[in-house]
Design a protein around this motif. Structure first.
Motif, PDB file in Angstrom:
ATOM      1  N   ILE A   3       0.889  -1.207   0.043  1.00  0.00           N
ATOM      2  CA  ILE A   3       0.144  -0.062  -0.073  1.00  0.00           C
ATOM      3  C   ILE A   3       0.885   1.244   0.037  1.00  0.00           C
ATOM      4  N   SER A   4       0.775   2.069  -0.594  1.00  0.00           N
ATOM      5  CA  SER A   4       1.262   3.421  -0.760  1.00  0.00           C
ATOM      6  C   SER A   4       0.334   4.699  -0.311  1.00  0.00           C
ATOM      7  N   PHE A   5       0.583   5.430   0.329  1.00  0.00           N
ATOM      8  CA  PHE A   5      -0.108   6.470   0.884  1.00  0.00           C
ATOM      9  C   PHE A   5      -0.015   7.841   0.082  1.00  0.00           C
ATOM     10  N   LEU A   6      -0.771   8.016  -1.040  1.00  0.00           N
ATOM     11  CA  LEU A   6      -0.520   9.136  -1.824  1.00  0.00           C
ATOM     12  C   LEU A   6      -1.580  10.329  -1.347  1.00  0.00           C
ATOM     13  N   GLY A   7      -2.127  10.370  -0.093  1.00  0.00           N
ATOM     14  CA  GLY A   7      -2.978  11.522   0.599  1.00  0.00           C
ATOM     15  C   GLY A   7      -3.454  10.973   1.667  1.00  0.00           C
ATOM     16  N   ALA A   8      -3.969  11.957   2.445  1.00  0.00           N
ATOM     17  CA  ALA A   8      -4.499  11.807   3.767  1.00  0.00           C
ATOM     18  C   ALA A   8      -3.692  11.253   4.716  1.00  0.00           C
ATOM     19  N   ALA A   9      -2.201  11.555   4.418  1.00  0.00           N
ATOM     20  CA  ALA A   9      -1.148  11.065   5.408  1.00  0.00           C
ATOM     21  C   ALA A   9      -0.637  12.465   6.094  1.00  0.00           C
ATOM     22  N   GLY A  10      -0.824  12.616   7.416  1.00  0.00           N
ATOM     23  CA  GLY A  10      -0.414  13.756   8.074  1.00  0.00           C
ATOM     24  C   GLY A  10      -1.425  15.016   7.712  1.00  0.00           C
ATOM     25  N   THR A  11      -2.523  14.650   7.304  1.00  0.00           N
ATOM     26  CA  THR A  11      -3.429  15.639   7.070  1.00  0.00           C
ATOM     27  C   THR A  11      -5.107  14.947   6.750  1.00  0.00           C
ATOM     28  N   VAL A  12      -6.026  16.014   6.682  1.00  0.00           N
ATOM     29  CA  VAL A  12      -7.415  15.279   6.672  1.00  0.00           C
ATOM     30  C   VAL A  12      -7.928  15.255   5.238  1.00  0.00           C
ATOM     31  N   TRP A 404     -16.142   1.014  17.479  1.00  0.00           N
ATOM     32  CA  TRP A 404     -16.014   0.424  16.121  1.00  0.00           C
ATOM     33  C   TRP A 404     -15.114  -0.472  16.085  1.00  0.00           C
ATOM     34  N   LEU A 405     -13.814  -0.233  16.473  1.00  0.00           N
ATOM     35  CA  LEU A 405     -12.624  -1.210  16.521  1.00  0.00           C
ATOM     36  C   LEU A 405     -12.828  -2.363  17.554  1.00  0.00           C
ATOM     37  N   ASP A 406     -13.478  -2.206  18.587  1.00  0.00           N
ATOM     38  CA  ASP A 406     -13.681  -3.033  19.467  1.00  0.00           C
ATOM     39  C   ASP A 406     -14.740  -4.027  18.723  1.00  0.00           C
ATOM     40  N   GLN A 407     -15.365  -3.994  17.738  1.00  0.00           N
ATOM     41  CA  GLN A 407     -16.208  -4.922  17.081  1.00  0.00           C
ATOM     42  C   GLN A 407     -15.505  -5.830  15.916  1.00  0.00           C
ATOM     43  N   CYS A 408     -13.997  -5.427  15.894  1.00  0.00           N
ATOM     44  CA  CYS A 408     -13.173  -6.197  14.994  1.00  0.00           C
ATOM     45  C   CYS A 408     -13.357  -7.540  15.429  1.00  0.00           C
ATOM     46  N   PRO A 409     -13.486  -8.682  14.480  1.00  0.00           N
ATOM     47  CA  PRO A 409     -13.454 -10.076  14.888  1.00  0.00           C
ATOM     48  C   PRO A 409     -11.962 -10.699  15.492  1.00  0.00           C
ATOM     49  N   LYS A 410     -11.209 -10.016  14.842  1.00  0.00           N
ATOM     50  CA  LYS A 410      -9.659 -10.489  15.296  1.00  0.00           C
ATOM     51  C   LYS A 410      -8.979  -9.092  15.253  1.00  0.00           C
ATOM     52  N   PRO A 411      -7.767  -8.866  15.923  1.00  0.00           N
ATOM     53  CA  PRO A 411      -6.835  -7.852  15.522  1.00  0.00           C
ATOM     54  C   PRO A 411      -6.240  -8.021  14.377  1.00  0.00           C
ATOM     55  N   PRO A 412      -6.000  -6.912  13.418  1.00  0.00           N
ATOM     56  CA  PRO A 412      -5.159  -6.980  12.455  1.00  0.00           C
ATOM     57  C   PRO A 412      -3.894  -6.987  12.672  1.00  0.00           C
ATOM     58  N   LYS A 413      -3.088  -7.511  11.575  1.00  0.00           N
ATOM     59  CA  LYS A 413      -1.637  -7.645  11.656  1.00  0.00           C
ATOM     60  C   LYS A 413      -1.015  -6.293  11.985  1.00  0.00           C
ATOM     61  N   GLN A 414      -1.521  -5.074  11.170  1.00  0.00           N
ATOM     62  CA  GLN A 414      -1.125  -3.947  11.318  1.00  0.00           C
ATOM     63  C   GLN A 414      -2.348  -2.903  10.897  1.00  0.00           C
ATOM     64  N   THR A 415      -2.316  -1.854  11.910  1.00  0.00           N
ATOM     65  CA  THR A 415      -3.476  -0.982  11.488  1.00  0.00           C
ATOM     66  C   THR A 415      -2.758   0.521  11.268  1.00  0.00           C
ATOM     67  N   PHE A 416      -3.131   1.230  10.269  1.00  0.00           N
ATOM     68  CA  PHE A 416      -2.598   2.362   9.758  1.00  0.00           C
ATOM     69  C   PHE A 416      -3.559   3.702  10.133  1.00  0.00           C
ATOM     70  N   ILE A 417      -3.217   4.573  10.654  1.00  0.00           N
ATOM     71  CA  ILE A 417      -3.724   5.766  11.116  1.00  0.00           C
ATOM     72  C   ILE A 417      -3.684   6.712   9.800  1.00  0.00           C
ATOM     73  N   VAL A 418      -4.840   7.013   9.452  1.00  0.00           N
ATOM     74  CA  VAL A 418      -4.797   8.204   8.357  1.00  0.00           C
ATOM     75  C   VAL A 418      -5.899   9.290   8.657  1.00  0.00           C
ATOM     76  N   HIS A 419      -5.762  10.391   7.499  1.00  0.00           N
ATOM     77  CA  HIS A 419      -7.107  10.998   7.397  1.00  0.00           C
ATOM     78  C   HIS A 419      -7.369  12.164   8.723  1.00  0.00           C
ATOM     79  N   GLY A 420      -6.153  12.353   9.479  1.00  0.00           N
ATOM     80  CA  GLY A 420      -5.939  13.395  10.615  1.00  0.00           C
ATOM     81  C   GLY A 420      -4.882  14.209  10.551  1.00  0.00           C
ATOM     82  N   GLU A 421      -5.074  15.199  11.071  1.00  0.00           N
ATOM     83  CA  GLU A 421      -4.090  16.221  11.668  1.00  0.00           C
ATOM     84  C   GLU A 421      -2.763  15.331  12.426  1.00  0.00           C
TER      85      GLU A 421
END
Length: 457
Positions: A3-12, A404-421
């Protein structure tokens, strides 16, 4: 898969996530950058990847910061299909056409007034570009797994936020990745709560309100207070609204408090042709919101619809208390900017913000206390009251994101946080790590991550 983050990385803003699986490339969201000039300039730079090499696009929802780059993508060589929900397709027809219209209008106005550094000023794209891009859109059913490329499937699930907004579960033969898109509120007055997430190997989650909680105060009470004190001053209340979502919610609350006798019976104007059309789309999709048919009819009659430019200009001459709802929600363009120019200098008036204001926008500047803002090449003094209702946001706050995350059936291998200052994104990262003990990272702009844990720049 990578995956490549071409936007919404470090910004909303500017949401674009490129997923590569072998020789196949899928772009999830295709948004414009908004706000700070350094971000907006990225819209004029060529995409870091050749658009002709992208095989398909999947949209989470219709907002311009998730869809507004599509006309440029097609103009630069993209020839694949753009997949989205049925409602998102309908709303894109409004939003992309309007975006192109605003681009052309702004360029024409700059050329007429001579305030642009560019001679001549040109639009980012034209209405013709938007029409060509719209031909690429294909609606797919919500809740069904659909093969969009050989060995690549997509499943959309409703995400709240605005009508038609969805999460996106993308799979190839070995790996799955879930994109939250923009998550809605758990107890939104109009829309249903986001659908619980499905199991996925990797997760990309938004963080617009990653460091904040929405106020508990009833928004209708706050709205009534602002309307009453503005009316007492014989002033006009200007509400910058997002034509899709926020306009309908504000109309809902105005109708509610008028019925309850909490505000005087002053005229309400909806000065956004796109908001009017979006409201009609809202009213015809009863299964995706909570309002009954009768409530929908009432909502449609709350405001006087302003259609022509002449009617819009005449609102600036009002001398009695009134409420004007006009797009855009961050004062980045559209009819609301002309109203701000006319009404902002008068201390009897109020500008009421009812949603998130991205850094670098006029809305953010006013909330930060700016005494003037630049409009059409000149600085306009703002003496009107500046108010905000923070709990009208269509974005989940950090508690709702965690629910919403509490409803995940299993933990992801990795979670990426995007679309935020940056502060909001890092706060959510810290919270998820501390409370859930998940592997979390906040990716940087243009960072590429191999979905086996290895990262490269």
């Amino acid at each position: 898969m990578q995956i490549s983050f071409l936007g919404a990385a470090g910004t909303v803003t500017g949401s674009k996530y490129l997923v590569t699986s072998g020789e196949r490339r899928v772009l999830v969201d295709c948004g414009l950058f908004q706000g700070l000039k350094v971000l907006r300039l990225k819209n004029w730079a060529r995409l870091p990847v050749d658009p002709s090499s992208i095989d398909a696009v999947v949209l989470t929802h219709a907002h311009i910061d998730h869809t507004g780059y599509l006309p440029l993508l097609v103009k630069q060589g993209f020839r694949g299909k753009v997949y989205c929900s049925e409602v998102t397709l309908s709303l894109c027809q409004l939003l992309l056409r309007d975006s192109a219209h605003l681009q052309e209008e702004e360029a024409n106005y700059a050329n007429k007034r001579g305030y642009s550094k560019h001679k001549p000023a040109l639009p980012l794209y034209t209405k013709e570009d938007a029409e060509i891009a719209l031909e690429r859109l294909v609606a797919i059913p919500v809740g069904q797994e659909i093969e969009i490329l050989d060995g690549i499937t997509v499943k959309l699930q409703l995400a709240g936020h605005i009508l038609g907004a969805c999460t996106v579960l993308l799979k190839d033969e070995k790996t799955s990745i879930l994109f939250s898109g923009d998550l809605g509120r758990m107890e939104d007055p109009l829309l249903c709560a986001p659908t619980a997430p499905e199991a996925a190997d990797y997760l990309v989650v938004e963080s617009t309100y990653g460091n904040r909680l929405h106020e508990k105060a009833a928004p209708e009470t706050q709205l009534a207070e602002v309307i009453n004190r503005t009316a007492k001053r014989k002033g006009i209340l200007l509400v910058p609204v997002f034509a899709v979502g926020r306009a309908q919610e504000v109309l809902y609350y105005i109708h509610k408090i008028k019925q309850e006798g909490l505000i005087p019976d002053i005229p309400v104007y909806l000065n956004s042709p796109m908001a009017v059309e979006a409201t009609l789309i809202f009213l015809t999709h009863h299964t995706q919101h909570k309002l009954s048919a009768a409530q929908c009819r009432e909502l449609a009659g709350v405001a006087k619809v302003v259609t022509t430019v002449e009617e819009s200009i005449s609102l600036n001459e009002l001398r009695e208390p009134a409420i004007i709802l006009a797009a855009s929600g961050m004062l980045s363009g559209g009819r609301v900017v002309h109203h701000l120019k006319a009404l902002g200098p008068d201390p009897r008036n109020t500008v009421l913000f009812a949603g998130f204001q991205a850094v670098g926008t006029r809305g953010a500047a006013l909330l930060d206390g700016a005494e003037s803002v630049k409009i059409h090449g000149e600085y306009v003094p703002i003496r009107a009251e500046i108010a905000s209702i923070n709990n009208l946001s269509a974005h989940a706050d950090y508690r709702e994101i965690m629910q919403w995350l509490d409803q995940c059936p299993k933990p992801p291998k990795q979670t990426f946080i995007v679309h935020g200052e940056p502060v909001a994104a890092d706060a959510l990262r810290h919270r998820i790590e501390e409370e859930k003990n998940w592997n979390v990272m906040v990716p940087e702009y243009l960072q590429t991550v191999e979905l086996n844990g290895n990262s490269s720049q």
